[in-house]
Design a protein around this motif. Structure first.
Motif, PDB file in Angstrom:
ATOM      1  N   ALA A 170       0.835  -1.207   0.000  1.00  0.00           N
ATOM      2  CA  ALA A 170       0.000   0.000   0.000  1.00  0.00           C
ATOM      3  C   ALA A 170       0.868   1.255   0.000  1.00  0.00           C
ATOM      4  CB  ALA A 170      -0.933  -0.005   1.205  1.00  0.00           C
ATOM      5  N   PHE A 171       1.930   1.238   0.779  1.00  0.00           N
ATOM      6  CA  PHE A 171       2.779   2.431   0.821  1.00  0.00           C
ATOM      7  C   PHE A 171       3.615   2.587  -0.443  1.00  0.00           C
ATOM      8  CE2 PHE A 171       1.264   2.995   5.037  1.00  0.00           C
ATOM      9  CZ  PHE A 171       1.240   4.373   5.142  1.00  0.00           C
ATOM     10  N   GLN A 172       3.878   1.508  -1.137  1.00  0.00           N
ATOM     11  CA  GLN A 172       4.518   1.635  -2.451  1.00  0.00           C
ATOM     12  C   GLN A 172       3.548   2.318  -3.416  1.00  0.00           C
ATOM     13  OE1 GLN A 172       7.842   0.938  -3.209  1.00  0.00           O
ATOM     14  NE2 GLN A 172       7.181   2.247  -4.890  1.00  0.00           N
TER      15      GLN A 172
ATOM     16  N   ASN B 275       1.731   7.236  -6.352  1.00  0.00           N
ATOM     17  CA  ASN B 275       0.578   8.050  -6.739  1.00  0.00           C
ATOM     18  C   ASN B 275       0.456   9.360  -5.970  1.00  0.00           C
ATOM     19  OD1 ASN B 275      -0.229   6.046  -8.537  1.00  0.00           O
ATOM     20  ND2 ASN B 275      -1.374   4.969  -6.951  1.00  0.00           N
ATOM     21  N   SER B 276       1.520   9.791  -5.337  1.00  0.00           N
ATOM     22  CA  SER B 276       1.381  11.019  -4.545  1.00  0.00           C
ATOM     23  C   SER B 276       2.514  11.983  -4.817  1.00  0.00           C
ATOM     24  CB  SER B 276       1.318  10.689  -3.052  1.00  0.00           C
ATOM     25  OG  SER B 276       2.604  10.348  -2.586  1.00  0.00           O
ATOM     26  N   ASP B 277       2.298  13.164  -4.325  1.00  0.00           N
ATOM     27  CA  ASP B 277       3.332  14.192  -4.420  1.00  0.00           C
ATOM     28  C   ASP B 277       3.697  14.671  -3.015  1.00  0.00           C
ATOM     29  OD1 ASP B 277       0.890  15.373  -3.958  1.00  0.00           O
ATOM     30  OD2 ASP B 277       1.216  17.065  -5.306  1.00  0.00           O
ATOM     31  N   GLU B 278       3.879  13.699  -2.124  1.00  0.00           N
ATOM     32  CA  GLU B 278       4.244  13.993  -0.737  1.00  0.00           C
ATOM     33  C   GLU B 278       5.537  14.804  -0.694  1.00  0.00           C
ATOM     34  OE1 GLU B 278       2.609  13.330   2.056  1.00  0.00           O
ATOM     35  OE2 GLU B 278       1.050  12.104   1.159  1.00  0.00           O
TER      36      GLU B 278
ATOM     37  N   LEU C 160       0.642  15.765   8.373  1.00  0.00           N
ATOM     38  CA  LEU C 160       1.217  14.925   7.320  1.00  0.00           C
ATOM     39  C   LEU C 160       1.086  13.445   7.677  1.00  0.00           C
ATOM     40  CD1 LEU C 160       3.146  14.379   4.818  1.00  0.00           C
ATOM     41  CD2 LEU C 160       4.982  14.502   6.501  1.00  0.00           C
ATOM     42  N   LEU C 161       1.366  13.112   8.926  1.00  0.00           N
ATOM     43  CA  LEU C 161       1.265  11.721   9.370  1.00  0.00           C
ATOM     44  C   LEU C 161      -0.180  11.225   9.333  1.00  0.00           C
ATOM     45  CD1 LEU C 161       3.808  11.928  12.319  1.00  0.00           C
ATOM     46  CD2 LEU C 161       4.213  11.055  10.001  1.00  0.00           C
ATOM     47  N   LEU C 162      -1.111  12.091   9.699  1.00  0.00           N
ATOM     48  CA  LEU C 162      -2.526  11.739   9.589  1.00  0.00           C
ATOM     49  C   LEU C 162      -2.881  11.482   8.126  1.00  0.00           C
ATOM     50  CD1 LEU C 162      -4.105  14.299  12.080  1.00  0.00           C
ATOM     51  CD2 LEU C 162      -4.079  11.815  12.340  1.00  0.00           C
ATOM     52  N   ASP C 163      -2.357  12.311   7.234  1.00  0.00           N
ATOM     53  CA  ASP C 163      -2.624  12.131   5.811  1.00  0.00           C
ATOM     54  C   ASP C 163      -2.052  10.813   5.290  1.00  0.00           C
ATOM     55  OD1 ASP C 163      -4.005  14.523   5.718  1.00  0.00           O
ATOM     56  OD2 ASP C 163      -2.319  15.664   4.913  1.00  0.00           O
ATOM     57  N   LEU C 164      -0.885  10.419   5.786  1.00  0.00           N
ATOM     58  CA  LEU C 164      -0.317   9.128   5.380  1.00  0.00           C
ATOM     59  C   LEU C 164      -1.220   7.976   5.815  1.00  0.00           C
ATOM     60  CD1 LEU C 164       3.503   9.568   6.095  1.00  0.00           C
ATOM     61  CD2 LEU C 164       2.367   9.469   3.870  1.00  0.00           C
TER      62      LEU C 164
ATOM     63  N   TYR D 223      -3.497   5.312   3.472  1.00  0.00           N
ATOM     64  CA  TYR D 223      -3.549   3.863   3.675  1.00  0.00           C
ATOM     65  C   TYR D 223      -4.998   3.403   3.885  1.00  0.00           C
ATOM     66  CZ  TYR D 223      -2.859  -0.750   5.714  1.00  0.00           C
ATOM     67  OH  TYR D 223      -2.937  -2.099   5.988  1.00  0.00           O
ATOM     68  N   VAL D 224      -5.744   4.132   4.698  1.00  0.00           N
ATOM     69  CA  VAL D 224      -7.140   3.771   4.961  1.00  0.00           C
ATOM     70  C   VAL D 224      -7.946   3.770   3.657  1.00  0.00           C
ATOM     71  CG1 VAL D 224      -9.291   4.518   6.082  1.00  0.00           C
ATOM     72  CG2 VAL D 224      -7.151   4.460   7.389  1.00  0.00           C
TER      73      VAL D 224
END
Length: 180
Positions: free
Chosen positions: A15-17, A22-25, A63-67, A71-72
């Motif tokens: 999921a984190f891959q 798919n993100s611009d973190e 940012l951590l909440l967004d990560l 995942y959710v």
């Protein structure tokens, strides 16, 4: 499971891959996501990433909440949560020191969107809540550390809509008639 042990869930790295692809973190988000994708993250690695960027855990809490929310979104796509998936969310909340109320106060509209999309699937399927659907709702409530009243706030529009379609309130897994 300690904070230095990643959960026994192969979907977490995958999921984190996907999140990385798919993100611009920003740099911090990409570093943490990369460590999660490699299944090699612990508190020391997070502390190192934060120190390298001159920030604290509280500085990057949104940012951590967004990560976690990224995942959710991946794990609820099938409208089902496995024990491993809920354990992974719990692990991430502990690892990132997410406290009860953080999702509700800092990411209210995001969790409202996720919950209401899932409730729409549950209630519009047949306007009855079976045991599995009821347990899924409890899992959704737990993912975001919501009180019953907070969760009911998100649930009321779907209950109201089901009642307007002619459903029996006793089939809707609620103890309160929604506010008009």
């Amino acid at each position: 499971m300690s904070l230095n042990d990643t959960p026994d869930n192969q979907s977490l790295p995958a999921a984190f891959q996907t999140i990385i692809n798919n993100s611009d973190e920003d740099k911090i988000g990409r570093s943490i996501s990369a460590a999660l994708a490699k299944n090699s993250i612990n508190r020391e690695i997070i502390d190192r990433i934060l120190a390298e960027n001159g920030v604290t855990l509280n500085d990057v809490k949104p940012l951590l909440l967004d990560l976690i929310l990224s995942y959710v979104n991946i794990i609820v796509a099938d409208h089902h949560l496995t024990r491993e998936e809920t354990d992974s969310v719990l692990y991430l909340k502990r690892l990132f020191k997410i406290r009860e109320g953080d999702f509700y106060t800092l990411r209210y509209f995001v969790i409202k969107d996720i919950i209401q999309k899932e409730l729409a699937v549950i209630y519009r399927n047949d306007d009855q809540i079976d045991t599995d659907e009821s347990l899924y709702k409890v899992d959704l409530q737990d993912l975001f550390d919501l009180s019953y009243v907070q969760f009911l706030e998100f649930k009321e529009p779907e209950i109201r809509s089901a009642l307007e379609r002619g459903s029996d309130i006793t089939d809707l897994d609620t103890v309160r008639y929604p506010k008009i």
